[in-house]
Design an enzyme around this catalytic site. Structure first.
Site, mmCIF file in Angstrom:
data_model
loop_
_atom_site.group_PDB
_atom_site.id
_atom_site.type_symbol
_atom_site.label_atom_id
_atom_site.label_comp_id
_atom_site.label_asym_id
_atom_site.label_seq_id
_atom_site.Cartn_x
_atom_site.Cartn_y
_atom_site.Cartn_z
ATOM 1 N N CYS A 80 0.848 -1.181 0.000
ATOM 2 C CA CYS A 80 0.000 0.000 0.000
ATOM 3 C C CYS A 80 0.887 1.236 0.000
ATOM 4 C CB CYS A 80 -0.951 0.007 1.187
ATOM 5 S SG CYS A 80 -0.140 -0.231 2.759
ATOM 6 N N GLU B 50 -8.221 8.283 4.623
ATOM 7 C CA GLU B 50 -7.825 7.989 3.252
ATOM 8 C C GLU B 50 -9.012 7.712 2.343
ATOM 9 O OE1 GLU B 50 -3.413 6.086 3.768
ATOM 10 O OE2 GLU B 50 -5.071 4.667 3.611
#
Length: 167
Positions: free
Chosen positions: A61, A108
């Protein structure tokens, strides 16, 4: 990092730690690799990461750089963290906000990608402590027993990714 609104429109940039300290919405990517047997490739985050260190999570990620697409970021980080290449498909995106360690907050808009590969990782030890391929049934059992061993974002998306993979 790229700051965004809830519709994923760019509204600015900011240094990573500052965005996490101020809990500002930013763009992120999460990559899931499965092999031809359907096993999931997980990584254990390096111990010196600035948050969620030592926790198990999806294959890799990161955060896109200014001028970089989410797809480009996913491919770049798969290679930088795991030493792998794979064709990736974005399957969904979602927004989450969660406190994490070190007085930081993850807020996010996360673009989630899936790819298939039987390649063995060649990990970047600055990013990754360990890795494993695991069957989803075993992963689900382990999450049930010890969810604290996994990152907050991974726990939020694991079921949704599994639903996509079952299709």
């Amino acid at each position: 990092m790229i700051l965004v609104d809830e519709n994923d429109r760019e509204i600015g940039t900011m240094e990573k730690m500052e965005a996490h300290r101020k809990a500002l919405l930013h763009r992120a990517v999460s990559v899931f690799i499965v092999n031809s047997k359907g096993e999931w490739l997980l990584q254990q985050r390096a111990l010196d990461k600035y948050h969620s260190n030592g926790l198990w999570t999806n294959t890799c990620c990161s955060h896109p750089r200014p001028g970089e697409t989410s797809q480009e970021t996913a491919l770049r980080r798969l290679h930088e963290e795991m030493g792998m290449y794979a064709k990736l498909k974005e399957i969904f995106h979602f927004i989450y906000r969660e406190p994490i360690d070190n007085k930081l907050t993850e807020y996010e808009l996360d673009h989630v990608f899936v790819g298939i590969s039987d390649e063995q990782p060649n990990i970047n030890t600055n990013e990754v402590l360990n890795w494993k391929y695991v069957a989803y049934s075993e992963l689900k059992k382990d999450i049930g027993k010890a969810p604290e061993k996994y990152t907050v974002w991974f726990l939020k998306i694991v079921e949704r990714v599994n639903e996509y993979l079952k299709k």
